[in-house]
Scaffold this active site. Structure first.
Site: not given
Length: 367
Positions: A37, A330, A333
């Protein structure tokens, strides 16, 4: 010396196709992106319909730059987006969008939640070995599009960048799973799969590899929240998680040096993601941030529950007023601003950050 290809420009004038000029231009090195991600520009929204309406596919993801969610797990651009900009390339498209995009400048195969092991996030992400298969599909498409000689030049001159193995170590801890393997055995499995993928890309013509080591996994907002849940009252870093990252990071240079000896023309550089992220967490003002323990978006202690944008863990979430004050967007990240600073260090940083080569040199270096 830069590789050269012929380019003919045709202009349509008054319904006639008239060749105006033929000239030669140097190949701009392409960028192929693999991993999780940290690099995923939106591949995951195509692979699992059950998660396509959640999380990073929802606002406020993308709010700072794109103004809409793209599937990137940040408020804006990711490191590959900035690297493409520095290398004078367009945004590198997700693999599942190459039908409507040009892929001659590279493709992004990264998938949020993925790891080196097939078992990591099975059914929810594209593991690294499957990303290699997708890359092999692209090499065939490239041959069909530009021919064998031209495609070989593109592949050998391209840069291959990786952020992987975070989830192999991270998810087992989050789920509190007991592994049947010792730490050493597990590390060997992860390293074995990573080595196999690097060799697979080399076999297709890849020569220039860029690897992120793992960040301090125990100091993310989510692991601080988990530590609090376990009774560590001050919400400090989870040492167990960070130690697993350190174990992987120690093995990484040895593995790359071995490949360099085995494979003629193989070049690599390692970005010290651990060092820069740990430094950002412990000295946020040095990087222009006010808050480095709590995420901008999420719920619970440190906003460490991954609920930003509405997820399986909860539809409700809190959102900070000024994302530029935060290191983390978040619970897992960093923000676009952090990624931009890290991309600069990767591109042209000092040897303690990126070694043995600055990334910038890989885009100038023809194989």
């Amino acid at each position: 010396m830069a590789l050269i290809s012929s380019l003919c420009i045709f202009v349509l004038v008054a319904h006639f196709s008239t060749p105006i000029v033929c000239h030669k231009r140097p190949h701009q090195a392409a960028l192929f992106v693999f991993g999780d991600s940290i690099f995923d520009p939106g591949n995951n929204k195509y692979i699992n319909p059950n998660t396509s309406s959640r999380g990073s596919n929802n606002f406020p993801y993308g709010e700072s730059f794109f103004k809409y969610p793209t599937g990137r797990a940040s408020d804006g651009r990711l490191i590959p987006d900035f690297i493409a900009e520095y290398a004078n390339l367009p945004f590198i498209p997700p693999y599942f969008e190459i039908g409507k995009e040009h892929f001659i400048h590279g493709v992004n195969f990264a998938s949020g939640g993925s790891g080196c092991l097939t078992e990591t996030s099975r059914g929810f992400a594209i593991d690294l070995k499957t990303q290699l298969k997708l890359f092999q599909n692209v090499t065939q498409l490239l041959k069909n599009k530009v021919g064998e000689i031209e495609s070989k030049q593109i592949l050998s001159n391209a840069v291959y960048i990786f952020s992987t193995a975070n989830n192999d170590f991270f998810f087992a801890l989050l789920a509190n799973l007991t592994s049947p393997y010792s730490d050493t055995e597990y590390l060997q499995m992860v390293m074995g799969n990573l080595t196999s993928v690097l060799k697979g890309i080399y076999k297709e013509g890849g020569r220039k590899f860029v690897m992120f080591n793992l960040g301090p996994l125990g100091c993310l907002p989510s692991t601080r929240a988990l530590n609090l849940q376990k009774g560590v009252t001050n919400g400090s870093c989870m040492e167990e998680a960070t130690n697993k990252a350190k174990m992987f990071n120690s093995a990484l240079p040895r593995m790359f040096k071995q490949l360099e000896k085995q494979l003629p023309g193989f070049k690599y550089t390692i970005f010290n993601f651990f060092k820069v992220l740990a430094d950002s967490i412990h000295n946020p003002t040095k990087y222009g941030f006010k808050i480095s323990k709590t995420a901008c978006c999420g719920t619970g202690p440190f906003r460490g529950i991954l609920s930003c944008g509405g997820t399986m863990q909860g539809k409700e979430y809190e959102l900070c007023k000024n994302v530029k004050e935060y290191l983390f967007f978040d619970s897992l990240h960093p923000t676009e601003l952090a990624y931009q600073q890290y991309a600069k260090l990767l591109w042209n940083g000092t040897p303690d950050m990126v070694a043995p080569y600055k990334l910038k040199s890989f885009f100038k270096l023809s194989t």
